[in-house]
Design a protein around this motif. Structure first.
Motif, PDB file in Angstrom:
ATOM      1  N   ALA A   1       0.822  -1.217   0.000  1.00  0.00           N
ATOM      2  CA  ALA A   1       0.000   0.000   0.000  1.00  0.00           C
ATOM      3  C   ALA A   1       0.852   1.260   0.000  1.00  0.00           C
ATOM      4  O   ALA A   1       0.523   2.261  -0.672  1.00  0.00           O
ATOM      5  CB  ALA A   1      -0.941   0.000   1.197  1.00  0.00           C
ATOM      6  N   ALA A   2       1.974   1.247   0.737  1.00  0.00           N
ATOM      7  CA  ALA A   2       2.837   2.432   0.796  1.00  0.00           C
ATOM      8  C   ALA A   2       3.376   2.799  -0.575  1.00  0.00           C
ATOM      9  O   ALA A   2       3.580   3.976  -0.893  1.00  0.00           O
ATOM     10  CB  ALA A   2       3.988   2.187   1.766  1.00  0.00           C
ATOM     11  N   VAL A   3       3.627   1.801  -1.432  1.00  0.00           N
ATOM     12  CA  VAL A   3       4.123   2.046  -2.788  1.00  0.00           C
ATOM     13  C   VAL A   3       2.962   2.407  -3.715  1.00  0.00           C
ATOM     14  O   VAL A   3       3.042   3.351  -4.517  1.00  0.00           O
ATOM     15  CB  VAL A   3       4.861   0.803  -3.324  1.00  0.00           C
ATOM     16  CG1 VAL A   3       5.406   1.067  -4.733  1.00  0.00           C
ATOM     17  CG2 VAL A   3       5.988   0.400  -2.376  1.00  0.00           C
ATOM     18  N   ILE A   4       1.862   1.657  -3.596  1.00  0.00           N
ATOM     19  CA  ILE A   4       0.712   1.851  -4.493  1.00  0.00           C
ATOM     20  C   ILE A   4       0.169   3.273  -4.407  1.00  0.00           C
ATOM     21  O   ILE A   4      -0.119   3.902  -5.431  1.00  0.00           O
ATOM     22  CB  ILE A   4      -0.396   0.822  -4.160  1.00  0.00           C
ATOM     23  CG1 ILE A   4       0.050  -0.596  -4.549  1.00  0.00           C
ATOM     24  CG2 ILE A   4      -1.699   1.171  -4.869  1.00  0.00           C
ATOM     25  CD1 ILE A   4      -0.888  -1.693  -4.085  1.00  0.00           C
TER      26      ILE A   4
ATOM     27  N   ALA B   1      -2.557  -5.876  -7.961  1.00  0.00           N
ATOM     28  CA  ALA B   1      -2.946  -5.263  -6.690  1.00  0.00           C
ATOM     29  C   ALA B   1      -3.164  -3.758  -6.856  1.00  0.00           C
ATOM     30  O   ALA B   1      -4.125  -3.199  -6.326  1.00  0.00           O
ATOM     31  CB  ALA B   1      -1.871  -5.534  -5.637  1.00  0.00           C
ATOM     32  N   ARG B   2      -2.291  -3.104  -7.623  1.00  0.00           N
ATOM     33  CA  ARG B   2      -2.422  -1.654  -7.823  1.00  0.00           C
ATOM     34  C   ARG B   2      -3.700  -1.323  -8.586  1.00  0.00           C
ATOM     35  O   ARG B   2      -4.444  -0.416  -8.220  1.00  0.00           O
ATOM     36  CB  ARG B   2      -1.208  -1.124  -8.583  1.00  0.00           C
ATOM     37  CG  ARG B   2      -1.234   0.385  -8.788  1.00  0.00           C
ATOM     38  CD  ARG B   2       0.034   0.863  -9.505  1.00  0.00           C
ATOM     39  NE  ARG B   2       0.017   2.310  -9.632  1.00  0.00           N
ATOM     40  CZ  ARG B   2      -0.583   2.976 -10.630  1.00  0.00           C
ATOM     41  NH1 ARG B   2      -1.231   2.295 -11.580  1.00  0.00           N
ATOM     42  NH2 ARG B   2      -0.565   4.289 -10.678  1.00  0.00           N
ATOM     43  N   PHE B   3      -3.969  -2.102  -9.643  1.00  0.00           N
ATOM     44  CA  PHE B   3      -5.180  -1.875 -10.434  1.00  0.00           C
ATOM     45  C   PHE B   3      -6.424  -2.002  -9.546  1.00  0.00           C
ATOM     46  O   PHE B   3      -7.318  -1.147  -9.564  1.00  0.00           O
ATOM     47  CB  PHE B   3      -5.254  -2.884 -11.578  1.00  0.00           C
ATOM     48  CG  PHE B   3      -6.548  -2.843 -12.346  1.00  0.00           C
ATOM     49  CD1 PHE B   3      -6.744  -1.917 -13.363  1.00  0.00           C
ATOM     50  CD2 PHE B   3      -7.587  -3.719 -12.044  1.00  0.00           C
ATOM     51  CE1 PHE B   3      -7.952  -1.864 -14.052  1.00  0.00           C
ATOM     52  CE2 PHE B   3      -8.787  -3.680 -12.731  1.00  0.00           C
ATOM     53  CZ  PHE B   3      -8.966  -2.741 -13.740  1.00  0.00           C
ATOM     54  N   CYS B   4      -6.481  -3.072  -8.746  1.00  0.00           N
ATOM     55  CA  CYS B   4      -7.661  -3.314  -7.901  1.00  0.00           C
ATOM     56  C   CYS B   4      -7.776  -2.262  -6.804  1.00  0.00           C
ATOM     57  O   CYS B   4      -8.885  -1.814  -6.481  1.00  0.00           O
ATOM     58  CB  CYS B   4      -7.584  -4.715  -7.292  1.00  0.00           C
ATOM     59  SG  CYS B   4      -7.730  -6.050  -8.505  1.00  0.00           S
ATOM     60  N   ALA B   5      -6.636  -1.849  -6.227  1.00  0.00           N
ATOM     61  CA  ALA B   5      -6.669  -0.837  -5.161  1.00  0.00           C
ATOM     62  C   ALA B   5      -7.199   0.493  -5.695  1.00  0.00           C
ATOM     63  O   ALA B   5      -8.020   1.159  -5.041  1.00  0.00           O
ATOM     64  CB  ALA B   5      -5.280  -0.663  -4.570  1.00  0.00           C
ATOM     65  N   ILE B   6      -6.747   0.881  -6.878  1.00  0.00           N
ATOM     66  CA  ILE B   6      -7.222   2.137  -7.484  1.00  0.00           C
ATOM     67  C   ILE B   6      -8.710   2.048  -7.805  1.00  0.00           C
ATOM     68  O   ILE B   6      -9.470   2.999  -7.607  1.00  0.00           O
ATOM     69  CB  ILE B   6      -6.410   2.460  -8.755  1.00  0.00           C
ATOM     70  CG1 ILE B   6      -4.925   2.642  -8.418  1.00  0.00           C
ATOM     71  CG2 ILE B   6      -6.961   3.712  -9.431  1.00  0.00           C
ATOM     72  CD1 ILE B   6      -4.649   3.721  -7.395  1.00  0.00           C
TER      73      ILE B   6
END
Length: 909
Positions: A113-116, A146-151
């Motif tokens: 999360a810190a990077v995303i 993970a980045r796609f889903c988090a956004i």
């Protein structure tokens, strides 16, 4: 202004607290229990406090998020996971994974999360990947997913979890605009690099005092404490506190056989301290995860009458009403399982019409919804399925789910639905499967309070909330490597964590650097009077555990293998003091235990069963008893049934029933040999209907019917040939039933019931005659497996045909008289007849034996009848006396016995 305050010992905080103004400053802590204790301390000193006087760090981050980004809703992890599954399924083709990968993707979001959420995070990570291609191959694609889903979760669904707040806040530059209260930060080892950066930003407009733990061994946790190092470098000053006065304490390091022994010793030690006059709130029982210990620990403490500060709670999912509710919803949603059908069906009044064993046989194997039609009652209840097509809005799901709630207790369902309504808005749309999965996750996590804890009781808490100024007598349990070490659910290696920190400055949570281990060492140095450190070799399920490094270091100079005998508890005393005579009780109890051991070893006989009514007896029952008395008891006394399951593989019993009924039709006199295929099919269809035969799939019936049509044709051809050779053969009886009563003491036979007599019944498959008074008894078998030569029938307890001959010879069937000259097992797979025959009578109904058989005589027949009668009477007497010892004639049968788990046979214990 940012100020660092090094803390070598927690007692130094008292100096800082003396200058703390709760009306103008906020003290930031990591957990709820510490917050509550600090509030009580402020209340005792100042008489009042405001809400912002003491805050958990998580509460502060939520406040900042709410003020900076009001569009985002804070939701629970289970709800976020439900939305995540929807995102994965909608984008499965592009992402290369579907909702089955939800746990992995969610773990990567948590970890990265810190990077995303960092404005330059992905760019820096891509640059790092060029230098570390092996890491990119290992988890680069997972990061992108993970980045796609988090956004998507943040931008499309406007939701965020508590663990992602601080990484998300790092993209805001105006943090100081939304918070103006000076902070005292007391987070110990639970501070992240992102949180440190937020605190540094806030310090531009307010005073931020950070309490930095600085034990002498801090270099062992350099990675974990890196945020403090960064803050120290950017601080304007470092405040020095007075060093803590050196104190001495008593310390014990104990090893136990397992968690239960740890619990017993802890409770015994707490009781000992209380008897010494130590107040309950000066005592603490601490574990890395106290919830693992709490159910058993609570029971022991309750028996002792020891008050505790911890609430007594129960999981919502432990309630039968909730379990039935979810089982019904799953069953109505087409998620077929035998266990769910059982739970939801057997609470209904209609279930009284269906025996449990019948239900189990019908529904243990389920494949599709159509399988519910195996029973008309079940099909009627579950025929109407919930519409699963298309997305469902929140209120529609809640309304439909509540319609299946059958309990009068609405408090529990309110707890569950309150959580659902807090996370999902009225416009939230999910498919039914996701709503149900989310509901299940809520039920699995939610607890309800049975009893509130007592403020003056013993402190029972997890390690991260264990610091207390009052608790000076402490017991640390569960000091295992497994309990203190975090689990890594991603593909990041230990090297990846250090390289990411060193190369691009992202200090992710490294499972190799345990904050639990850090907190344990820190607590060990806090002021106390008596500390006990415990390790159990196994958990409550018997799984082996390994000792934590910290416990091993404490135990230097001591043997690690010495086991400690736990202190006695109230339960032990209760066991000793029955009827007020401890010694007598011990002797009596020891004798009782010794007797039970002798029973389990087979060196003592089980007590006889007192029968209120003698059981019905058949030929198979006698054979079963001689095979194993316990199997007989399970069937005849306990009324247990071993019904074949309805499955894709048609069982032998169903095949046998079909063949027997078919042969019964075909051997009706005068016997026909010109049956057409259509007629045979009609017979088989009729037999299936009469016997109520069920199949897992209707398509199984046609090939089975065809196979039995072919069997019927071969049977007719064989019978035609046989009757041409033995042309006086005629079938006298088919499936011939008999019933009478037998008193084994007097050996009296009667058609009427009397005291002390057994009801004897059975059915003979077929009786052939030569029409001159000679009879042959036939018993159909599908194969010759397990059939002995007639000379071994008595030795192997194969008594069925002898039983039938004995019944006829005793003239117990008035319409079936004659001299029995043959007993045969009719093996219809090969059409062989295997059994006993009188050679002097050969040629009438059967051929003579190919080899000379000295036992194929009328004298041998009379000897069979005599010996069988002795066995029958002796067996009935054993049954009458209630002898059910589990002594199988061959222990090999135990491997396939349906009731071996209920059996007390010595070789099974």
């Amino acid at each position: 202004m940012l100020q660092i305050v090094p803390i070598e010992n927690r007692s130094q905080i008292n100096e800082l607290f003396s200058n703390y103004n709760p009306r103008e400053q906020s003290w930031l802590v990591s957990d709820l229990r510490t917050k509550f204790e600090l509030q009580q301390k402020i209340l005792a000193r100042d008489g009042q406090y405001v809400d912002e006087s003491v805050l958990r760090a998580s509460d502060l981050w939520k406040l900042l998020l709410k003020r900076l980004e009001p569009r985002l809703r804070l939701v629970s992890d289970p709800f976020a996971r439900s939305i995540l599954r929807t995102i994965l399924d909608e984008n499965a083709e592009a992402l290369g994974v579907n909702s089955s990968a939800e746990d992995t993707v969610f773990s990567y979001i948590d970890q990265m999360a810190a990077v995303i959420f960092h404005p330059d995070g992905t760019q820096k990570l891509n640059e790092w990947f060029t230098e570390h291609p092996e890491a990119k191959n290992r988890w680069g694609d997972w990061y992108l997913r993970a980045r796609f889903c988090a956004i998507q979760l943040l931008e499309k669904y406007n939701i965020i979890t508590s663990d992602w707040i601080t990484p998300y806040l790092q993209s805001f530059n105006e943090l100081e605009r939304v918070w103006d209260i000076p902070l005292i930060v007391d987070l110990s080892g639970e501070i992240s690099r992102v949180e440190a950066e937020i605190l540094r930003t806030l310090s531009r407009s307010i005073d931020v005092i950070v309490l930095e733990p600085t034990p002498v061994w801090r270099d062992e946790f350099k990675y974990l404490l890196k945020p403090y190092e960064d803050l120290r470098a950017q601080s304007s000053s470092i405040m020095k506190l007075q060093p803590a006065a050196a104190t001495s304490k008593k310390k014990e390091i104990l090893r136990f056989s397992g968690m239960l022994a740890e619990i017993k010793n802890s409770v015994g030690q707490v009781r000992k301290w209380l008897e010494e006059g130590i107040p309950a709130d000066n005592i603490a029982v601490i574990a890395p995860d106290i919830e693992q210990y709490w159910p058993v620990l609570q029971a022991f403490l309750k028996e002792e009458g020891i008050p505790v500060q911890k609430d007594i709670t129960h999981k919502v999912q432990s309630l039968p009403s909730v379990t039935r509710w979810l089982a019904t919803l799953r069953a109505k949603s087409g998620r077929l399982s035998s266990s769910d059908l059982e739970i939801s069906f057997f609470e209904k009044h209609e279930s009284q019409a269906l025996r449990y064993e019948d239900f189990k046989a019908l529904f243990k194997s389920l494949y599709v919804n159509e399988d519910l039609a195996r029973n008309e009652l079940i099909h009627k209840i579950y025929f109407e399925q919930i519409d699963l097509t298309g997305p469902v809005v929140r209120d529609e799901f809640v309304g439909k789910a509540l319609s299946f709630w059958s309990s009068n207790d609405t408090e529990v369902v309110q707890i569950v639905l309150r959580e659902l309504l807090q996370n999902a808005t009225a416009s939230t749309k999910l498919i039914w499967k996701e709503w149900l999965s989310y509901l299940e996750s809520i039920v699995a996590a939610k607890e309800y309070t049975l009893e509130k804890g007592e403020a003056s009781g013993v402190l029972v808490t997890k390690l991260m909330s264990a610091y207390s100024e009052k608790a000076r007598h402490r017991i640390f349990v569960g000091l295992t490597d497994e309990a203190l070490r975090a689990r890594n659910k991603t593909q990041l290696s230990g090297t990846d964590y250090f390289d990411l920190a060193k190369d691009i400055g992202f200090y992710l949570d490294n499972p190799d650097q345990s904050d639990l281990a850090f907190e344990l060492k820190l607590l060990a140095e806090a002021d106390s009077v008596h500390d006990i450190y415990c390790f159990g070799g196994t958990d409550l399920s018997g799984t082996l555990c390994s000792p934590a490094t910290f416990w091993m270091c404490l135990n230097e100079g001591h043997t690690h293998e010495t086991l400690t005998v736990p202190l006695e508890t109230r339960w032990d005393e209760i066991q000793y003091s029955r009827e007020g005579a401890k010694r007598n009780w011990i002797d009596g109890r020891a004798a009782e235990i010794e007797h039970k051991i002798q029973l389990d070893l087979g060196k003592a006989d089980l007590p006889l069963v007192e029968l209120k009514k003698l059981p019905s007896i058949s030929a198979s029952a006698i054979e079963t008893y001689l095979e194993c008395p316990f199997i007989f008891a399970a069937q005849r006394y306990f009324k247990l049934k071993d019904i074949p399951e309805v499955d894709l593989d048609v069982d032998h019993r169903t095949r046998g029933q079909l063949a027997h009924a078919l042969f019964e039709k075909l051997t009706q006199e005068p016997m026909r040999f010109d049956w057409q295929v259509t007629e045979l099919e009609e017979i088989l269809d009729s037999v299936r209907k009469d016997k109520s035969m069920l199949f897992a799939d209707e398509r199984l019936w046609l090939p089975l019917r065809k196979k039995h049509v072919q069997l019927a044709q071969r049977f007719l051809d064989f019978e035609k040939t046989w009757r041409q050779e033995y042309n006086r053969t005629k079938t006298l009886a088919r499936e011939k039933r008999f019933e009478f009563y037998l008193d084994p003491k007097s050996e009296t036979l009667s058609k009427d019931a009397s005291d002390g007599s057994f009801r004897i019944s059975g059915s003979i498959d077929r009786v052939d005659t030569d029409q001159d008074g000679h009879l042959v008894l036939l018993d159909y078998k599908s194969s010759a497996g397990g059939i002995s030569a007639h000379g071994s029938w008595l030795k192997n307890s194969e008594l069925q045909l002898l039983f039938y001959m004995w019944v006829i010879e005793k003239s117990l069937m008035e319409d079936l008289k004659g001299e029995v000259i043959g007993l045969f097992y009719y093996i219809f797979r090969t059409f062989d007849r295997k059994g006993f025959r009188v050679n002097d009578k050969a040629g009438r109904l059967y051929p003579a034996t190919r080899t000379k058989d000295k036992n194929a005589t009328l004298e041998a027949k009379e000897l069979y009848l005599t010996e069988f009668s002795k066995i029958l009477m002796a067996t009935l007497e054993r049954i009458r006396l209630g002898e059910i010892r589990p002594v199988p004639v061959d222990t090999q049968i135990c491997t396939s016995c349906e009731w071996r788990r209920q059996c007390r046979a010595p070789h099974l214990n």
